[in-house]
Write a protein that holds these residues in place. Structure first.
Motif, PDB file in Angstrom:
ATOM      1  N   MET A   1      -2.021  -5.195  -0.031  1.00 33.45           N
ATOM      2  CA  MET A   1      -1.133  -4.241  -0.667  1.00 33.45           C
ATOM      3  C   MET A   1      -0.888  -4.605  -2.127  1.00 33.45           C
ATOM      4  SD  MET A   1       2.656  -3.081   0.448  1.00 33.45           S
ATOM      5  CE  MET A   1       3.474  -4.578  -0.009  1.00 33.45           C
ATOM      6  N   LEU A   2      -0.685  -5.885  -2.369  1.00 31.17           N
ATOM      7  CA  LEU A   2      -0.418  -6.306  -3.727  1.00 31.17           C
ATOM      8  C   LEU A   2      -1.613  -5.989  -4.629  1.00 31.17           C
ATOM      9  CD1 LEU A   2       1.866  -7.663  -5.255  1.00 31.17           C
ATOM     10  CD2 LEU A   2       0.696  -9.844  -4.957  1.00 31.17           C
ATOM     11  N   PHE A   3      -2.770  -6.236  -4.070  1.00 31.48           N
ATOM     12  CA  PHE A   3      -3.973  -5.907  -4.817  1.00 31.48           C
ATOM     13  C   PHE A   3      -4.000  -4.417  -5.131  1.00 31.48           C
ATOM     14  CE2 PHE A   3      -8.636  -6.097  -5.480  1.00 31.48           C
ATOM     15  CZ  PHE A   3      -8.691  -7.287  -6.177  1.00 31.48           C
ATOM     16  N   GLY A   4      -3.653  -3.656  -4.118  1.00 25.05           N
ATOM     17  CA  GLY A   4      -3.621  -2.204  -4.310  1.00 25.05           C
ATOM     18  C   GLY A   4      -2.590  -1.806  -5.342  1.00 25.05           C
ATOM     19  N   LEU A   5      -1.419  -2.437  -5.285  1.00 23.58           N
ATOM     20  CA  LEU A   5      -0.388  -2.128  -6.280  1.00 23.58           C
ATOM     21  C   LEU A   5      -0.917  -2.408  -7.676  1.00 23.58           C
ATOM     22  CD1 LEU A   5       2.845  -3.578  -4.603  1.00 23.58           C
ATOM     23  CD2 LEU A   5       2.234  -1.188  -4.936  1.00 23.58           C
ATOM     24  N   GLY A   6      -1.651  -3.510  -7.766  1.00 20.17           N
ATOM     25  CA  GLY A   6      -2.254  -3.834  -9.059  1.00 20.17           C
ATOM     26  C   GLY A   6      -3.175  -2.714  -9.511  1.00 20.17           C
ATOM     27  N   PHE A   7      -3.945  -2.189  -8.612  1.00 14.77           N
ATOM     28  CA  PHE A   7      -4.857  -1.098  -8.964  1.00 14.77           C
ATOM     29  C   PHE A   7      -4.095   0.130  -9.450  1.00 14.77           C
ATOM     30  CE2 PHE A   7      -9.172  -1.875  -6.725  1.00 14.77           C
ATOM     31  CZ  PHE A   7      -9.299  -3.063  -7.423  1.00 14.77           C
ATOM     32  N   ILE A   8      -3.070   0.459  -8.673  1.00 17.60           N
ATOM     33  CA  ILE A   8      -2.301   1.644  -9.058  1.00 17.60           C
ATOM     34  C   ILE A   8      -1.703   1.435 -10.440  1.00 17.60           C
ATOM     35  CG2 ILE A   8      -0.287   3.059  -8.507  1.00 17.60           C
ATOM     36  CD1 ILE A   8      -0.703   2.402  -5.617  1.00 17.60           C
ATOM     37  N   TYR A   9      -1.089   0.281 -10.556  1.00 16.35           N
ATOM     38  CA  TYR A   9      -0.437  -0.042 -11.822  1.00 16.35           C
ATOM     39  C   TYR A   9      -1.448   0.001 -12.945  1.00 16.35           C
ATOM     40  CZ  TYR A   9       1.784  -3.036 -15.309  1.00 16.35           C
ATOM     41  OH  TYR A   9       2.280  -3.549 -16.454  1.00 16.35           O
ATOM     42  N   GLY A  10      -2.604  -0.569 -12.680  1.00 16.24           N
ATOM     43  CA  GLY A  10      -3.602  -0.649 -13.718  1.00 16.24           C
ATOM     44  C   GLY A  10      -4.149   0.698 -14.113  1.00 16.24           C
ATOM     45  N   SER A  11      -4.437   1.521 -13.128  1.00 20.11           N
ATOM     46  CA  SER A  11      -5.129   2.745 -13.489  1.00 20.11           C
ATOM     47  C   SER A  11      -4.199   3.818 -13.994  1.00 20.11           C
ATOM     48  CB  SER A  11      -5.919   3.275 -12.306  1.00 20.11           C
ATOM     49  OG  SER A  11      -5.023   3.673 -11.304  1.00 20.11           O
ATOM     50  N   THR A  12      -2.933   3.746 -13.652  1.00 19.59           N
ATOM     51  CA  THR A  12      -2.046   4.810 -14.097  1.00 19.59           C
ATOM     52  C   THR A  12      -0.924   4.318 -14.983  1.00 19.59           C
ATOM     53  OG1 THR A  12      -0.571   4.521 -12.234  1.00 19.59           O
ATOM     54  CG2 THR A  12      -2.412   6.024 -11.934  1.00 19.59           C
ATOM     55  N   GLY A  13      -0.682   3.034 -14.950  1.00 20.03           N
ATOM     56  CA  GLY A  13       0.443   2.520 -15.705  1.00 20.03           C
ATOM     57  C   GLY A  13       1.771   2.814 -15.042  1.00 20.03           C
TER      58      GLY A  13
ATOM     59  N   LEU B   1      -5.951  11.617  -9.578  1.00 19.63           N
ATOM     60  CA  LEU B   1      -6.233  10.239  -9.215  1.00 19.63           C
ATOM     61  C   LEU B   1      -7.691   9.909  -9.479  1.00 19.63           C
ATOM     62  CD1 LEU B   1      -4.436  10.021  -5.773  1.00 19.63           C
ATOM     63  CD2 LEU B   1      -3.543   9.465  -8.012  1.00 19.63           C
ATOM     64  N   ASP B   2      -7.942   8.784 -10.066  1.00 21.38           N
ATOM     65  CA  ASP B   2      -9.334   8.339 -10.115  1.00 21.38           C
ATOM     66  C   ASP B   2      -9.587   7.435  -8.909  1.00 21.38           C
ATOM     67  OD1 ASP B   2      -7.893   6.190 -10.778  1.00 21.38           O
ATOM     68  OD2 ASP B   2      -8.711   5.930 -12.794  1.00 21.38           O
ATOM     69  N   THR B   3     -10.798   6.980  -8.807  1.00 24.94           N
ATOM     70  CA  THR B   3     -11.171   6.194  -7.633  1.00 24.94           C
ATOM     71  C   THR B   3     -10.308   4.962  -7.488  1.00 24.94           C
ATOM     72  OG1 THR B   3     -13.387   6.808  -8.276  1.00 24.94           O
ATOM     73  CG2 THR B   3     -13.153   5.333  -6.404  1.00 24.94           C
ATOM     74  N   MET B   4     -10.057   4.320  -8.595  1.00 23.96           N
ATOM     75  CA  MET B   4      -9.316   3.068  -8.544  1.00 23.96           C
ATOM     76  C   MET B   4      -7.905   3.306  -8.029  1.00 23.96           C
ATOM     77  SD  MET B   4      -9.288   0.353 -11.506  1.00 23.96           S
ATOM     78  CE  MET B   4      -8.285  -1.081 -11.526  1.00 23.96           C
ATOM     79  N   CYS B   5      -7.312   4.363  -8.541  1.00 23.90           N
ATOM     80  CA  CYS B   5      -5.957   4.641  -8.099  1.00 23.90           C
ATOM     81  C   CYS B   5      -5.961   5.018  -6.627  1.00 23.90           C
ATOM     82  CB  CYS B   5      -5.362   5.760  -8.936  1.00 23.90           C
ATOM     83  SG  CYS B   5      -3.632   5.986  -8.650  1.00 23.90           S
ATOM     84  N   SER B   6      -6.978   5.783  -6.212  1.00 22.41           N
ATOM     85  CA  SER B   6      -7.074   6.132  -4.798  1.00 22.41           C
ATOM     86  C   SER B   6      -7.166   4.879  -3.947  1.00 22.41           C
ATOM     87  CB  SER B   6      -8.318   6.984  -4.536  1.00 22.41           C
ATOM     88  OG  SER B   6      -8.257   8.138  -5.305  1.00 22.41           O
ATOM     89  N   ALA B   7      -8.020   3.973  -4.404  1.00 22.04           N
ATOM     90  CA  ALA B   7      -8.146   2.722  -3.666  1.00 22.04           C
ATOM     91  C   ALA B   7      -6.806   2.019  -3.613  1.00 22.04           C
ATOM     92  CB  ALA B   7      -9.187   1.835  -4.320  1.00 22.04           C
ATOM     93  N   GLY B   8      -6.118   2.028  -4.733  1.00 22.53           N
ATOM     94  CA  GLY B   8      -4.813   1.385  -4.769  1.00 22.53           C
ATOM     95  C   GLY B   8      -3.858   2.020  -3.783  1.00 22.53           C
ATOM     96  N   VAL B   9      -3.843   3.356  -3.780  1.00 22.92           N
ATOM     97  CA  VAL B   9      -2.929   4.043  -2.860  1.00 22.92           C
ATOM     98  C   VAL B   9      -3.286   3.689  -1.419  1.00 22.92           C
ATOM     99  CG1 VAL B   9      -2.249   6.295  -1.982  1.00 22.92           C
ATOM    100  CG2 VAL B   9      -2.400   5.906  -4.432  1.00 22.92           C
ATOM    101  N   ALA B  10      -4.581   3.680  -1.154  1.00 20.41           N
ATOM    102  CA  ALA B  10      -4.999   3.356   0.212  1.00 20.41           C
ATOM    103  C   ALA B  10      -4.542   1.957   0.597  1.00 20.41           C
ATOM    104  CB  ALA B  10      -6.518   3.460   0.331  1.00 20.41           C
ATOM    105  N   MET B  11      -4.688   1.027  -0.328  1.00 23.98           N
ATOM    106  CA  MET B  11      -4.296  -0.338  -0.002  1.00 23.98           C
ATOM    107  C   MET B  11      -2.789  -0.475   0.117  1.00 23.98           C
ATOM    108  SD  MET B  11      -7.166  -2.059  -2.368  1.00 23.98           S
ATOM    109  CE  MET B  11      -7.183  -3.789  -2.065  1.00 23.98           C
ATOM    110  N   LEU B  12      -2.089   0.300  -0.678  1.00 23.56           N
ATOM    111  CA  LEU B  12      -0.638   0.310  -0.532  1.00 23.56           C
ATOM    112  C   LEU B  12      -0.257   0.843   0.846  1.00 23.56           C
ATOM    113  CD1 LEU B  12       2.294   0.227  -1.485  1.00 23.56           C
ATOM    114  CD2 LEU B  12       1.928   2.384  -2.641  1.00 23.56           C
TER     115      LEU B  12
ATOM    116  N   ILE C   1     -11.853  -1.612   5.101  1.00 26.68           N
ATOM    117  CA  ILE C   1     -13.076  -1.213   4.418  1.00 26.68           C
ATOM    118  C   ILE C   1     -13.438   0.216   4.763  1.00 26.68           C
ATOM    119  CG2 ILE C   1     -15.557  -1.632   4.315  1.00 26.68           C
ATOM    120  CD1 ILE C   1     -14.915  -4.576   4.654  1.00 26.68           C
ATOM    121  N   LEU C   2     -13.285   0.530   6.027  1.00 29.87           N
ATOM    122  CA  LEU C   2     -13.625   1.892   6.442  1.00 29.87           C
ATOM    123  C   LEU C   2     -12.750   2.905   5.724  1.00 29.87           C
ATOM    124  CD1 LEU C   2     -14.285   1.436  10.232  1.00 29.87           C
ATOM    125  CD2 LEU C   2     -15.911   2.049   8.448  1.00 29.87           C
TER     126      LEU C   2
END
Lengths: 509, 154, 477, 103, 629
Positions: C169-181, C194-205, E620-621
């Motif tokens: 989740m923290l990693f994802g938060l970093g992504f969200i934070y990074g891609s959108t500020g 949303l770009d891919t990175m932010c999507s990934a971030g949301v998913a991880m969150l 991953i999925l």
């Protein structure tokens, strides 16, 4: 409800007897006051003794509100059923006279059951109906599960699961209907509105919206769901297998109620809901339903023929008989509908009696296997007499009520424009099959030389006690009376059924 | 950065927990270096103090108190390597894919008095978080000490 | 200056966090009292008092919207759900406690409660992270409180899984934070797409939050933990953090930014289906009652999940009803299981021994049937509203997944019968081997009966739930 | 320091994260797993720190600092639990802990 | 007049009920009530009453009762024979314990039969049709204590029921709002015609339903006289008589053929019987075949006349047989119905002998007796019909004539074996031993077989009753009549003479008859194994039922429980996946890399790291889903 503390079973049974007795008297009074000659213009005009009050009403902001009403009333179809129910329940109480173990729980559950059965017949709100429908399950589950026979656990769970499965199908349809039917602006559960077809434009089940679900029209799916749902309760082949087990394991009074009333609830549901609300689909699927009915008749009959256990035989005969109800419904004719309806009532009298009869022998010996008995006629002539009356009523002897229902159903089946002759002819064969199994049973158990498997039973083989006669005589009288004067019932239902068929007739090709 | 990678490599390969712990310390310190590179000096300091100083020592303590007490090897076996490798590789590839698909062009570096700023925002913007983390610390403290006491009681 | 403005606004908004502050202070108080006078009754009373005070504060809270410099987001929903959590905590008093450790125990319960409240209200991702960790820590620790080996094991596993998911989740938060500020949920509303990175971030969150809601694939800790944690903690764990996580998710996912992100709906619905399936099927094979119920709870998480996607008034109404029902049912079921366990009945087959206490059996049956979702119990009402909501949602969204979801949910409801009814089956229908008679104290019976009555009452008068909602929001009609 | 460097930091963080995952999945010892988790968290912190330098309010760094604190707490709790387990069973490898549940 | 109908209908029932309740004189009460019924019917007949009554039974369905002279005549007949049988039974059943029940059932039967005759509406007719069958079931099964009795009763009922299925189906196909016979206008289609005829075949014991009638002989003999000779079996003929105008032409041909076949079948089977009642039973089947044949060839009025006359002489024969059996019973002969134990009864029961002889000769078709008159009519009509329909159709009258010959043959055999020669049992008395309660009915019935009651001219083929059933005059030309009369007379006498030459006292056959040897003509003796065929059929059904039940238990049950099982299976599978999901790919990869080792050893679902692997795989999925969608 009966929340009386203490351990005296005498008290409970008297109290429940009194309660049900009052219920019966009230329902008869109602029936006397019921006016059968009103020809309705619309479904909302068809009901009498209507009582309506808001029960649940929740506001959902912009979407509208969920309103569930305490909305009851009777029409020509439900009125006799209410009387029948209270009557059979009364018989049931009398026949549970010798249940002493955990009597308190027993009678509480029994009364719960009774009120939910009556509730089913009188509710005009789908939600209320569904509620009562479900409400029957739990008491039944326990009544079979605790006071039942050897394999009661299996039987009760099977019963429960099957019926629950059915009711979930109904639930889905109920929600869909709720979302489609409006009373004014608000969505409603009112069966009357559903019957009158006041659909919201473009809603799922609006006939004009032609919504598809998995490639079928939504209404067809809903209808099929209902057929499955009530078919399980009815029960129709191939979802009948809970019935024999439940019957065999249930204590006698519960078998009585189960056969006499619960199956009728399923049939009533088909009448009121499946056919009432979806007449257009009913027309389309008439032959399928009829085929299921015919299969039930023959298949149930053949199964009954193979049974060695008296109760199981009667249980399968119920399957066979309820098949007639399906055929009658599928015929979509006035006579067929009336017949199906009449058959419900008549079966509601015959099958309890048959179970009582099976119960008598079980009470005496703790055994119901046919091969363990023969020549009972000489030992128990009165018993044999009543047995003969009900067996022959079951096999459709003219002059007894079973015949009238079957005859009318068959008239309907032959007169229907949807069904081919072969449906009718096959259904007619069912009569011969039923003759075979009933007569065979009579021959094996009652005729011939007197014999019982276990000599210790000998001393118990006394003829009917007065309590048993008290139960059987009214049933026998009613069976004969209805056989000779079917209009006793049909006058009540006639106008409603006529109107029903008019409604359906709009969709006949 | 390379140093950190070396540390990671050791952790991955090593079977000895103590070695791994020291390698972790190495990694952590080099990560602190990266923080400095990223102009997050406060973070670097915290990293060295808490992580390198705290976590690693805790871990080593842990090792000492468990395996060592028995006088056994502090070696830990490994397993499932292939699956794990596949999973971690997949994750890595996914991240690489994601990152390479993203543009980072419209940002600019702000370099100002970080520690001040952070201190102020602790008490303003993030006051709730600050209180919360205090409570979390309290919980963890109570919990850890309580559990430790439980262990020594029995 | 800006700083002073900020401070003023903090002071102004402070009321919004009074409840939590009370809880924090109260928990410390309990700890101190526990150190001084480890008296069980005293602690319980104190606990009750603290909870009541916070309830009062919560009900009287009138703040709405973003408070405390966008850290928290208050709304009607957080208000009444908060009260629900607090009431649930209050109900825990009925569980008997051992003399030992009572103070610490309630301290952690309060910490969990506090964490749940924060989680539900969190706006800043920092708060999200911290509150989830707070709840997790408290849960990890409280799992140990049965002092059994299995509990330690369970908690260690719980912790490790939790740590992994929080790292993700923290990693994802970093992504969200990074891609959108964006550093807060409310900030997300302002970004375009949303770009891919932010999507990934949301998913991880989402993974991190799912961990708390116990959605597959991060549900793995549930059976072990629920099985070995103390009953009341389990009950609480299965209610407050779960619902709080759902609310958080709902607030996030119903942002208009995500409307066009179909993958979110698909992923959530697929995971929901998966969760229901795993919970239901997993429960079949269990022989331990608690474990079975915990699989059931996983299935319930699956049932609840769609509420996170739907923002209609029907949905929020249904969500509330389902939550209330779920809370009551879970407290009740864990209470009953606790009572049985205290008589040495753990496995399903042991329940045959308790045939002598049929009254408890009846209550047990009612509660379990309610969990299945049959009338005339409130579980049915909840399911009913859920299905209605889903159906409406299907009609409005035309997502085929919703239909599948509905089908799976209906099937799972049937399936749940098979396992929930195992307990009544054993109680009533299968005789136990030994004929020891098990009797429950009057108090237990009364409490169980009250639960049953509550379940029945709410079925017959669901209006009460709505009234309760209004009361908890301090709205009087 | 330029924007062009960002991806490389992120690649590095990803690598670290994946390595952490690998460690978590492969090593038997609970402590080893904790080390793996530390790696993952560090990776996350690097991401945060990377982005934080472009944020005037330094939120990323703050979050990272909190994360560090939290991690320490986590580790301490984990060790406390481990200690308890060890006291009871003399085992510190997670795959030897199989008592909970029946499948 | 309506009340009279009701009285007629219910008087026997009432009498039956009263006799059931009364302790003594039960038979007397029953007799009196049926006698009054008879008187009423006769008086109505004489007053030439005819009317139609409508009852609304089901909503929209009026049931009609039609009284006309045919109905009244037959009612009188039924009432008369019923009265006689009642009187006969008073003595016959004197010592039976269940005689209350017996008379009640007789009353019930009479009631049903009268109802059947009154009914105009087909459904009403079906109702009484069924009731008649039911009453017959009760009476056949009267001595239910013996093992084979209820079996026979059941067989009779079910065979009837099967035929009734056809009847009912036929009625229902016809049903288009009107089912009153008197209101039909058009000819029916083939299917309903055939189906309804099947109903009639069943009741009238035509092939292939004939078997029940012989089985029915296990009932008390007076019952056989009433039901299985005079009334119930005639119901089918009566039905066909009523509906004959509307029957489809093809169906009529089938009816004619079936009747012919049955007549021949009955005649042949009767030849070899040893049981006196069986002889009579097969003879009845044969005669019924005649009647059906008559309807088929378009002479229903001849059939109904034959029915009428047949009722008298066959009832007489049965009562005579009853008298014999009663006597044999008193003699303590073991097989009281077996002709092999009889012989020379002439001197012990002269009254019986005389009446029996008259009736038997009437049956054989000897002039001056009623049988001749009515049978001739049918044969002539058949001849006429054949001349219209072509060569093959001559089969019908030819077989009818052959049957007439056979009839004479077996009648002669029976009379000779029973009454002539020496007795084959131990006699204990020498004086005639006959009761007046036997004599009276026998006398009346024998008298009823004389020609004078029908026509002054003993050789005429009609009677004054013709006007009642409205025969169409002058359709047969003189020549045909003459030839047929001559032929049948010739055949009848030949048959009698042949019989005498074979079975005359002191003939070889007569001497050896008492010895119970193996029968050479077992097939004939057993009625061509028709009942065995039923049994096989019944067993088949039974087997089918067992099979159905097996299906129910094994198949339906299973497939329906599939849901539950599937649930369990899936959960097992889930568990397996849980356990082996990781294993699978590893296994594969391990093979590939040759790296099979400890990796696989200790993986189980309880293990944390497997779970973690799951978790991460899930992540991953999910993440890859983002990329996909």
């Amino acid at each position: 409800m009966l929340f009386v503390s203490g351990e005296k079973w005498m008290l409970f049974r008297r109290l429940s007897l009194a309660t049900i007795g009052v219920q019966f008297v009230l329902s008869v009074l109602m029936m006397i006051n019921f006016d059968g000659s009103i020809s309705p213009e619309s479904w909302s005009g068809a009901f009498q003794f209507v009582e309506k009050s808001n029960w649940i009403n929740m506001s959902f902001g912009s979407i509208g509100s969920l309103s569930i009403e305490y909305f009851i009333g009777v029409d020509g179809i439900s009125m006799p059923l209410v009387v029948l129910s209270s009557f059979v329940l009364l018989i049931g109480v009398v026949s549970s006279w010798n249940i002493k173990e955990k009597a308190k729980g027993y009678y509480i559950l029994y009364l719960l059951l009774s009120s939910s059965i009556i509730g089913c017949f009188i509710s005009l709100d789908f939600f209320l109906f569904y509620l009562c429908f479900e409400f029957m399950l739990l008491p039944m589950f326990f009544l079979i599960g605790i006071w039942g026979g050897k394999r009661r656990a299996y039987a009760s769970i099977k019963f429960f699961l099957y019926t629950l499965l059915g009711s979930l199908f109904i639930l889905v349809v109920m929600i869909a209907l709720y979302l489609s039917v409006v009373d004014g602006d608000a969505n409603t559960f009112s069966l009357v509105q559903m019957l009158d077809g006041s659909y919201a434009d473009g809603s799922v089940l609006d006939p004009s919206s032609k919504q598809l679900i998995f490639g079928y029209s939504a209404r067809a799916v809903a209808f099929i769901f209902l057929i499955i749902g009530f078919g399980i309760k009815l029960p129709a082949v191939p979802v009948h297998t809970w019935l024999p087990d439940a019957h065999v394991e249930a204590p006698t009074p519960i078998s009585v109620v189960l056969a006499g009333l619960l199956l009728k609830v399923g049939a009533y549901g088909l009448f009121r809901i499946a056919y009432g609300i979806f007449p257009d689909i009913a027309v389309q699927y008439a032959s399928i339903v009829a085929v299921v009915g015919v299969i039930s008749i023959l298949y149930g009959g053949m199964n009954a023929l193979a049974q060695r256990d008296l109760k199981r035989m009667v249980a399968y005969s119920s399957v066979s008989h309820m098949g007639f109800v399906l055929v009658g419904l599928a015929s979509l004719t006035t006579i067929g509908f009336s017949g199906a309806y009449f058959h419900m009532i008549s079966h509601g009298l015959i099958s309890p009696a048959l179970f009582l009869i099976a119960g008598v022998i079980y009470d005496r010996t703790g055994n119901r296997k046919m091969e363990n008995f023969s020549g009972l006629a000489s030992k128990m002539p009165q018993y044999t007499f009543f047995m003969a009356v009900f067996f022959f009523a079951g096999l459709g002897l003219p002059g007894l009520s079973g015949f009238v229902g079957e005859l009318m159903v068959l008239m309907g089946a032959f007169g229907s424009s949807q069904l081919s002759y072969w449906i009718g002819i096959s259904a007619t064969l069912g009569i011969a099959v039923s003759a075979a199994y009933f007569l065979w049973t009579i021959q094996r158990m009652f005729y011939g030389n007197y014999f019982v498997r276990d000599s210790s039973w000998d001393s118990n083989m006394i003829d009917l006690t007065s309590r048993e006669k008290l139960m059987l005589i009214p049933l026998a009288l009613l069976v004969i009376a209805l056989g000779i004067f079917p209009r006793l019932i049909l006058d009540f239902s006639n106008e409603t059924v006529d109107f029903f068929i008019q409604q359906i007739g709009k969709f006949q090709p | 950065m390379l140093l950190a990678l070396v540390g990671v490599g050791i952790i991955v390969i090593s079977k000895n927990i103590i070695h791994a712990a020291y390698a972790l310390a190495l990694t952590l310190i080099s990560v602190a270096g990266i923080y400095v590179l990223l102009s997050a000096e406060l973070l670097a300091v915290v990293q060295i103090m808490l992580y390198a100083g705290g976590v690693v020592i805790l871990l080593v303590f842990g090792v000492m108190m468990t395996n060592r007490l028995r006088g056994e090897d502090v070696v830990s076996g490994s397993r499932n390597r292939l699956v794990s490798a596949i999973i971690s590789l997949a994750l890595f590839l996914f991240f690489v894919f994601t990152i390479s698909n993203t543009d980072f062009n419209d940002s600019q570096v702000h370099d100002s008095d970080q520690i001040d700023k952070i201190g102020i925002s602790f008490l303003t913007d993030h006051i709730v978080a600050f209180e919360l983390v205090a409570f979390v610390l309290l919980v963890a403290l109570v919990g850890a000490s309580y559990l430790a006491k439980m262990a020594s009681d029995e | 200056m800006r700083l002073s403005e900020q401070l003023t606004s903090i002071l102004n908004d402070l009321q919004g966090a009074w409840t939590e502050s009370t809880l924090i202070i109260g928990s410390i108080l309990i700890l101190l009292v526990g150190l001084i006078r480890p008296n069980e009754m005293l602690i319980k009373v104190l606990f009750g008092a603290i909870v009541l005070v916070s309830l009062w504060l919560n009900v009287n809270n009138s703040n709405e919207g973003l408070v405390l410099l966008d850290s928290l987001h208050l709304s009607k929903a957080t208000n009444h759900f908060g009260s629900l959590f607090i009431i649930t905590a209050l109900l825990l008093i009925i569980f008997p406690r051992d003399k030992k450790h009572a103070a610490e125990y309630y301290f952690f319960i309060l910490a969990m409660l506090c964490g749940s409240l924060f989680m539900m209200k969190a706006n800043s991702i920092l708060i999200i992270y911290l509150s989830i960790e707070l709840v997790s820590f408290a849960s990890y620790i409280i799992t140990n409180f049965t002092f059994k080996k299995v509990a330690f094991e369970a908690s260690l596993k719980y912790l490790l899984i939790g740590a992994v998911s929080s790292a993700v989740m923290l990693f994802g938060l970093g992504f969200i934070y990074g891609s959108t500020g964006a550093f807060a949920i409310s900030d997300l509303a302002n970004i375009g797409s949303l770009d891919t990175m932010c999507s990934a971030g949301v998913a991880m969150l989402m993974i991190g939050v799912f961990f708390k809601i116990s959605i597959a694939p991060v549900h793995l800790w549930v059976p072990a933990t629920y099985q070995s944690a103390p009953s009341d903690a389990t009950a609480f764990m299965s209610i407050a953090p779960k619902l709080a996580g759902l609310l958080l998710l709902q607030r996030m996912l119903t942002l208009s930014v995500f409307d066009s992100e179909l993958w979110i709906f698909r992923v959530v619905l697929i995971l929901g289906i998966l969760t229901i399936a795993i919970g239901t099927l997993g429960a079949f094979r269990q022989i331990n009652a608690r474990r079975m119920v915990s699989f059931g709870a996983v299935a319930h998480s699956g049932f609840l999940l769609p509420f996170a996607l739907i923002s209609s008034p029907t949905s929020s109404e249904a969500f509330w009803i389902y939550s209330v029902a779920y809370a009551i049912m879970n407290v009740a079921v864990f209470y009953l299981l606790d009572q049985y366990e205290r008589k040495g009945i753990h496995e399903l087959s042991d329940y045959g021994e308790s045939v002598s206490s049929s009254w408890m059996g009846v209550n047990c049956t009612l509660v379990l049937v309610s969990l299945v979702g049959l009338p005339p119990l409130v579980g049915f009402t909840a399911k009913f509203f859920l299905f209605t909501t889903l159906w409406e949602y299907y009609l409005s969204s035309e997502l085929i997944y919703v239909l599948w979801y509905l089908i799976v949910a209906v099937l799972a409801t049937i399936g749940s019968l098979f396992y929930y009814l195992q307990i009544p089956k054993h109680i009533f229908l299968v005789k136990g081997q030994t004929n020891q008679s098990i009797n429950f104290s009057l108090l237990t019976k009364i409490i169980a009966t009250l639960f049953s009555i509550g379940l029945l009452l709410l079925f017959f008068a669901p209006k009460l739930v709505i009234v309760m909602q209004q009361l908890l929001n301090n709205v009087h009609e | 320091m330029s924007n062009a460097m960002i991806p490389y930091y992120l690649y590095f963080a990803s690598l670290l994260f994946s390595a952490g995952v690998f460690v978590v999945l492969t090593k038997r010892s609970a402590i080893f797993i904790l080390i793996g988790i530390e790696l993952m968290l560090n990776a996350a912190n690097i991401v945060l720190a990377t982005f934080s330098q472009y944020d005037p309010s330094l939120n990323g760094q703050i979050l990272a600092i909190f994360a560090v604190v939290i991690t320490v707490c986590e580790v301490s709790i984990a060790l406390a639990i481990l200690l308890n387990i060890y006291r009871k069973t003399k085992v510190s490898n997670v795959d030897e802990l199989t008592e909970v549940g029946n499948g | 007049m309506n009340w009279l109908v009701i009285v007629i209908l219910f008087l026997p029932l009432f009498g039956g009920i009263v006799s059931f309740l009364s302790k003594e004189n039960t038979g007397l009460i029953a007799s009196i009530s049926t006698f009054f019924t008879f008187l009423l019917a006769i008086s109505l007949l004489l007053s030439n009453t005819s009317f139609l009554v409508l009852l609304e039974w089901l909503p929209g369905y009026d049931l009609s009762i039609k009284i006309d002279s045919v109905a009244l005549l037959l009612i009188s007949l039924v009432a008369l024979i019923s009265t006689l049988v009642n009187v006969f039974s008073i003595e016959y059943m004197r010592s039976d314990l269940g005689k209350n029940r017996y008379f009640a059932k007789l009353g019930f039967f009479t009631f049903s039969m009268i109802g059947l005759l009154l009914a105009d509406h087909l459904i009403l007719m079906f109702v009484f049709w069924e009731l008649v069958g039911f009453a017959s079931y009760l009476l056949i099964g009267f001595w239910y204590g013996k093992e084979w009795v209820p079996q026979s009763a059941r067989l009779a009922f079910i065979v009837n029921r099967l035929a009734d299925v056809g009847f009912l189906a036929g009625i229902l196909i016809l049903n288009e709002g009107n089912l009153s016979i008197s209101q039909f206008q058009e000819t029916w289609l083939f299917l309903p015609s055939l189906l309804i005829s099947i109903g009639a075949f069943g009741k009238s014991a035509q092939l292939p339903f004939s078997g029940w009638l012989t089985k029915a002989m296990v009932g008390p003999t007076p019952v056989s006289a009433l039901i299985h000779a005079a009334t119930m079996v005639a119901a089918g003929v009566y039905l066909l008589f009523r509906i004959a105008p509307y029957l489809h032409a093809d169906a009529l041909i089938i009816i004619a053929l079936i009747g012919t076949a049955t007549a021949l079948y009955g005649g042949i089977s009767a030849l070899m019987q040893h049981d006196i009642k069986k002889v009579l039973a097969y003879s009845t089947i044969s005669q019924l075949g005649y009647m059906i044949l008559g309807v088929g060839v378009g002479a229903p009025e001849a059939s109904i006349f034959h029915l009428f006359t047949h009722a008298f002489f066959k009832a007489g024969l049965f009562l005579g047989a009853g008298s014999i059996i009663h006597f044999m019973h008193k003699m303590n002969v073991e097989d009281e119905q077996d002709m092999r134990s009889m012989g020379g009864l002439r001197k012990y029961m002269p009254w019986t002998y005389r009446s029996f002889l008259v009736c038997a000769l009437a049956l054989a078709g000897i002039p001056f007796l009623s049988g001749f008159m009515s049978k001739e009519g049918i044969v002539i009509a058949a001849w006429e019909w054949a001349s219209i329909n072509g060569t093959w159709a001559y089969l019908v009258p030819d077989i009818a004539l052959i049957t007439a010959f056979l009839t004479a043959l077996y009648v002669g055999r029976m009379v000779l074996l029973v009454f002539w020669g020496k007795s084959r049992f131990e006699t204990k008395v020498d004086v005639p031993l006959e009761n007046s309660q036997f004599k009276l009915p026998l006398g009346i019935l024998a008298a009823g077989s004389l020609w004078v009651f029908y026509n002054i001219n003993p050789l005429a083929h009609g009677s004054w009753l013709d006007s009642i059933w409205g025969v169409s005059e002058g359709h047969a030309d003189e020549l045909t009549t003459l030839i047929v009369t001559f032929l049948s007379l010739l055949l009848a006498f030949t048959g009698l003479i042949l019989a005498y030459s074979f079975f005359k006292p002191d003939s070889n056959y007569e001497k050896s008859y008492g010895v119970k040897s193996r029968d050479r003509f077992a097939a004939i003796l057993n009625g061509f194994y028709l009942t065995e065929f039923y049994h096989i059929f019944g067993r088949g059904v039974e087997k089918a039922a067992e099979a159905t039940f097996q299906i129910d238990r094994e198949f339906i049950e299973r497939s329906l429980n599939l849901f539950a099982i599937a649930g369990v299976v899936v959960s097992k599978v889930i568990a397996l996946i849980d356990r082996f999901f990781i294993d699978g790919p590893i296994n594969l990869l391990a093979y590939l890399s040759g790296f099979v080792g400890k990796l696989l050893a200790s993986i189980s679902s309880r293990d944390l790291q497997t779970q973690l692997a799951w978790l991460l795989l899930g992540i991953i999925l999910i993440l890859s889903l983002i990329l996909i969608f």
